[in-house]
Design an enzyme around this catalytic site. Structure first.
Site, PDB file in Angstrom:
ATOM      1  N   GLU A   1      -1.227  -8.655   5.143  1.00 24.71           N
ATOM      2  CA  GLU A   1      -1.100  -8.747   6.602  1.00 24.71           C
ATOM      3  C   GLU A   1      -2.452  -8.609   7.310  1.00 24.71           C
ATOM      4  O   GLU A   1      -2.540  -8.735   8.528  1.00 24.71           O
ATOM      5  CB  GLU A   1      -0.076  -7.716   7.105  1.00 24.71           C
ATOM      6  CG  GLU A   1      -0.574  -6.291   7.287  1.00 24.71           C
ATOM      7  CD  GLU A   1      -0.689  -5.491   5.987  1.00 24.71           C
ATOM      8  OE1 GLU A   1      -0.681  -6.111   4.906  1.00 24.71           O
ATOM      9  OE2 GLU A   1      -0.811  -4.240   6.055  1.00 24.71           O
TER      10      GLU A   1
ATOM     11  N   HIS B   1      -3.551  -5.735   1.143  1.00 31.25           N
ATOM     12  CA  HIS B   1      -2.875  -5.909   2.439  1.00 31.25           C
ATOM     13  C   HIS B   1      -2.869  -7.380   2.866  1.00 31.25           C
ATOM     14  O   HIS B   1      -3.786  -7.810   3.583  1.00 31.25           O
ATOM     15  CB  HIS B   1      -3.614  -5.114   3.515  1.00 31.25           C
ATOM     16  CG  HIS B   1      -3.398  -3.637   3.436  1.00 31.25           C
ATOM     17  ND1 HIS B   1      -2.359  -3.005   4.078  1.00 31.25           N
ATOM     18  CD2 HIS B   1      -4.095  -2.667   2.802  1.00 31.25           C
ATOM     19  CE1 HIS B   1      -2.423  -1.693   3.842  1.00 31.25           C
ATOM     20  NE2 HIS B   1      -3.462  -1.461   3.065  1.00 31.25           N
TER      21      HIS B   1
ATOM     22  N   CYS C   1       0.833  -1.202   0.000  1.00 28.98           N
ATOM     23  CA  CYS C   1       0.000   0.000   0.000  1.00 28.98           C
ATOM     24  C   CYS C   1       0.870   1.255   0.000  1.00 28.98           C
ATOM     25  O   CYS C   1       1.531   1.547  -0.989  1.00 28.98           O
ATOM     26  CB  CYS C   1      -0.972  -0.045   1.186  1.00 28.98           C
ATOM     27  SG  CYS C   1      -2.374   1.068   0.997  1.00 28.98           S
TER      28      CYS C   1
END
Lengths: 226, 721
Positions: free
Chosen positions: A205, A203, A88
């Site tokens: 994560e 993302h 990002c």
């Protein structure tokens, strides 16, 4: 040999903790958190530039962070053929540094997009080895400037060198879009020519724990470790 | 002092006389400014205090009730949850982007001032009819502002409400709620600990923005005001707030701070006065030391509402260490005064005392009014003609009304998954986040039923609390406590005042019954423009928990072939206000029948059944039934192209409202177990059908699944653009 990694924190980073947890939980190895004003970087296998709004995204997303003190070390790390992942805002910083081609401009609808997206791999590299061809991953995005853009010449280079790592695609069900932010050729992530630096807007994560909506984000770390 | 100046400061002449008599001298202009800020509704609750005192605010899990920056409840072990809701209505109407952004900023500061790390935000926003360009502009600006601030600082936005009604045409409502996690042994309060402690200023420099914001928030609008008041709206900088939050949390966890106050409404004035009052001490502040963005007078410094600023008290010996930490975060820091034993508030500027007032007169002697109020008249029962209503038309009505359509357009502009602990996405019955590093989850929901409350403020408020309660129960979240945001028109109108009084009573009744005390809140009055008052809109935010994240329910359909049951009691058609309004049967407020009395014991009984069945893992998915009835609840449960085939006695039943209403999805193999459990508990249920693939079928009438779902998902964006 255990896998070592580090996450850089800039003022305004807000996914640094998420990235640290992601690495700790999945690599089981040493994980360092490095403040942007540091001038040295421990020798690690992977560095993550996390998401967020480094320096408030003032001037241009990622522009100010790309001039931070630690960046020289990050570039050296990449030049050493070790892995560098920008997620990002981290992707935006990588294009500002010049480690990756192209630029991230505002989403086609000119609005922030925080939702699940679907991606699949385009060309093979060490970040997506564990992902099958045509396998659709569900991973959240959260960005205002995620619309990947480059000129035709660069696009041809990216294709010829097989630098496109991920592209947006439709999910299995009816309520999903093909290209959520208007990126050129639906590009969601690219690598450098040597394929040791990856920038991606989704993302991973935020999609790895059992309680997350999807665990597909695990595949990136699994690819690197395998 | 001339009368005009006093009135301009929002004080009545009587109020001024009280001050004048107490001091026995004339006031400085700065002192008048202080009373203007501290004696308005926003800061001293002069109209609502008498009634708010009646609310239950304590039980065995309350660590901090109303009166601090936020309430805190106990979540076992060393975990505490701080939360609060606050309005930014007037600023958001004048300047929607900055007004709503600073609303989010302000509520987040309230949370981290307590030593808590914010872990979630929710927003309850209400607008007028979408047909006007103005509403579109407000909607875009407000959603953008909320998103911009929260996304940038990196706190997930996990839900809330977004509704449209003509009553908000000239007074949109923006209520922002934040939830934070705090270690119980590290909670910070605004009360300073020792005489001689240094008062320090942390954060952005002070500018002209927001001067008299708090008194503006307590004003009635006229339309011409709008442009004139724009300079009173604060401008937010979420990047600065992120630094400030990290800096403050680091100072607190390092034990370098004694107490802290957010410079929110009425800026340095209210934060320092509150500090003095809480600690029963005095404060001395040298205004020349305040970091300024531009040259300002003492009066302006006192009343500025520049954002991202904190006031803290530290021990002298920690001065150097505090400076060092804040330098790392690039935050301005200045020692501006000290805690004294005088019990007076003293501000100095250019070696001159511009303010020297006893704390007592500002805080303890603040006015409190017992305003006249009327009880609404009893309603006559009326029978409505439902014979002409067709199922197809009911569905069309629903799918062309913004209030029922999927609001992803709003929620997709918010980052709901940052921090990596979000379990649910917004737009579901409640937002759920995990407490980092534990198995515990927190659920939160905001609700209000303005139409119900207009019809019957007492019963309507009970329904509002019950709706939040059901939202949490549906997810197998145990409701714990409430924060409230009472949005009303002018209390000088005894009818409005009656709604305020009765709805507080309704809130009390429901909160006592559910054992969910009110631990924080906010009051926003005078929401009216050109004499058009808003509907009473007392929004509540309810917080609950489950100690095991694996036990929570989803709101989305799980598997084709599973059965759909309905729990609860249907309100009869004549007594379902939203059915009557949205099926275009009744419009005028006088036409509606009174509300059915809500049986709170029944609510609890059914809720306990849902919780028990959830723990037995018998519930595959669950949603509460609210506005729009069963049909609307089923639409919200759509997932992965799964639809439903159902049978009901009368199609209108599908759109009626419910008490204790839940839709539950169960496996066929559990049907016997679940139904005999419910029978044993005396809980009636209705077996209405099952989940099917890509279809919607009601009493053997088939509808085009994708047509309905496309409208449901995409028409919101079409209508508002």
């Amino acid at each position: 040999m255990s896998f070592k990694s580090a996450v850089i924190t800039f003022p305004g980073s807000n996914c640094d903790r998420d990235a640290l947890c992601y690495l700790k939980d999945l690599t089981k190895g040493e994980v360092h958190n490095i403040w942007h004003e540091e001038t040295s970087l421990p020798k690690v296998d992977l560095v993550i530039l996390p998401g967020g709004f480094s320096f408030g995204d003032y001037l241009r997303s990622g522009a100010m962070a790309s001039k931070s003190k630690i960046i020289d070390e990050v570039v050296k790390h990449a030049n050493d053929n070790r892995y560098l992942l920008g997620i990002c805002n981290g992707f935006q910083i990588l294009t500002e540094i010049g480690l990756l081609e192209g630029a991230l401009i505002r989403n086609k609808k000119l609005k922030f997009l925080g939702k699940n997206c679907f991606i699949k791999k385009k060309f093979k590299n060490n970040f997506n080895l564990s992902i099958k061809d045509k396998q659709v991953l569900q991973i959240p995005v959260a960005h205002n400037e995620g619309n990947f853009y480059c000129d035709t010449e660069t696009l041809n280079l990216l294709k010829n060198n097989e630098q496109i790592a991920f592209e947006y695609c439709k999910g299995e069900f009816s309520n999903t879009e093909e290209n959520i932010n208007g990126s050129i050729e639906a590009i969601a992530g690219i690598t450098n020519k040597k394929k040791n630096v990856l920038g991606m807007m989704p993302h991973p994560e935020r999609a790895y724990s059992d309680f997350h909506q999807s665990q597909d984000g695990r595949l990136i770390i699994e690819s690197l470790i395998s | 002092m001339n009368e005009e100046l006093i009135l301009q400061h929002g004080l009545t002449l009587d109020e001024f006389q009280v001050i004048r008599k107490y001091l026995n001298r004339d006031l400085s202009i700065e002192e008048l400014g202080i009373f203007s800020a501290m004696w308005n509704e926003h800061c001293c609750y002069k109209t609502s205090k008498k009634w708010l005192k009646k609310l239950p605010t304590d039980n065995e899990i309350v660590i901090q009730g109303p009166g601090e920056n936020a309430g805190v409840i106990d979540l076992q072990d060393n975990d505490g949850i701080a939360f609060k809701i606050e309005s930014h209505n007037h600023p958001s109407y004048i300047e929607p982007f900055n007004g709503s952004a600073t609303g989010v900023g302000g509520i987040l500061r309230d949370i981290f001032t307590m030593g808590a790390r914010p872990i979630a935000t929710l927003d309850s926003i209400r607008f007028g009819l979408i047909e006007t360009e103005k509403t579109k502009y407000l909607l875009n600006g407000v959603v953008h502002g909320i998103g911009h601030y929260g996304n940038c600082i990196g706190i997930p936005n996990i839900g809330g409400e977004c509704e449209f009604e003509s009553t908000y045409d000239f007074n949109n409502l923006v209520n922002a709620m934040a939830v934070g996690h705090v270690q119980k042994d590290k909670i910070f309060y605004s009360k300073p600990k020792s005489i001689g402690g240094l008062i320090v200023y942390i954060g952005s420099k002070t500018g002209k923005d927001g001067i008299h914001g708090a008194s503006m928030a307590s004003d009635v609008f006229s339309e011409e005001d709008e442009d004139e008041k724009r300079p009173s709206v604060q401008v937010g900088d979420p990047f600065m707030e992120k630094l400030l939050m990290e800096g403050c949390l680091e100072l607190m966890s390092s034990g370098l701070i004694e107490s802290m106050q957010d410079m929110g409404a009425a800026g340095i004035t209210s934060s320092s006065v509150e500090m003095a009052s809480k600690g029963n001490v005095g404060v001395y502040i040298n205004l020349d030391k305040v970091p300024l963005r531009q040259p300002l007078s003492a009066y302006e410094i006192l009343l500025s509402e520049s954002q991202e600023r904190m006031l803290a008290v530290i021990d002298k010996k920690n001065n150097h260490k505090v400076r060092e930490i804040l330098q790392k975060w690039q935050i301005d820091y200045e020692v501006i005064g000290e805690i004294t034993d005088t019990k007076r508030v003293v501000f100095e500027s250019n070696n001159k005392k511009v303010v020297d007032l006893p704390v007592e007169i500002i805080v303890d002697d603040a006015p409190e009014y017992d305003r006249e109020f009327y009880i609404p008249r009893k309603r006559k029962n009326k029978d409505f003609d439902f014979s002409k209503i067709k199922l197809e038309d009911m569905i069309t009505n629903l799918l062309t009304n913004l209030n029922y359509l999927d609001k992803s357009w709003v929620f997709d502009q918010y980052d709901s998954t940052v921090m990596g602990d979000t379990i649910r996405e917004p737009g579901q019955s409640s937002g759920i986040v995990k407490i980092h590093g534990t198995q515990k989850v927190i659920g939160a929901s905001t609700d209000c039923n303005p139409l119900y409350i207009r019809i019957n403020p007492y019963e309507g408020m009970k329904y509002t609390v019950a709706e939040s309660y059901r939202n949490l129960i549906a997810c197998n979240i145990n409701p714990l406590a409430i924060t409230n945001n009472l949005n009303f028109a002018s209390p000088l109108d005894p009818n409005i005042m009656g709604e305020l009084v009765l709805s507080i009573h309704g809130l009390k009744t429901a909160a006592v019954k559910f054992n969910t005390p009110i631990v924080s809140g906010n009051v926003s009055l005078y929401n009216q423009t050109n004499e058009i008052p808003i509907k009473p809109t007392p929004v509540i935010g309810m917080v609950g928990s489950n100690m095991d994240l694996n036990k929570i329910n989803t709101n989305k359909f799980c598997e084709i072939g599973n059965k759909i049951l309905i729990l609860g009691k249907q309100l009869t058609k004549n007594f379902s206000p939203y059915l009557l309004q949205d099926q275009k049967i009744a419009f005028n407020i006088c036409e509606f029948n009174d509300l059915d009395v809500l049986d709170l014991d029944f609510e609890k009984k059914i809720a306990n059944c849902v919780l028990e069945l959830s723990d037995l893992k018998c519930i595959m998915s669950c949603n509460d039934i609210s506005r729009g009835g069963i049909f609307s609840a089923l639409l919200k449960m759509q997932y992965k192209d799964m639809g439903f085939r159902i049978k009901v006695p009368d199609p209108i039943d599908l759109f009626c409202e419910y008490s204790a209403g839940y839709v539950i999805e169960i496996r066929s193999k559990d049907f016997e177990e679940v139904t005999s459990f419910l029978t044993k508990k005396g809980a009636e249920y209705l077996d209405i059908g099952e989940i099917i693939k890509e279809g919607i079928q009601i009493n053997s009438k088939k509808f085009d699944y994708f047509d309905i779902m496309n409208k449901y998902r995409n028409d919101f964006e079409k209508i508002i653009s």
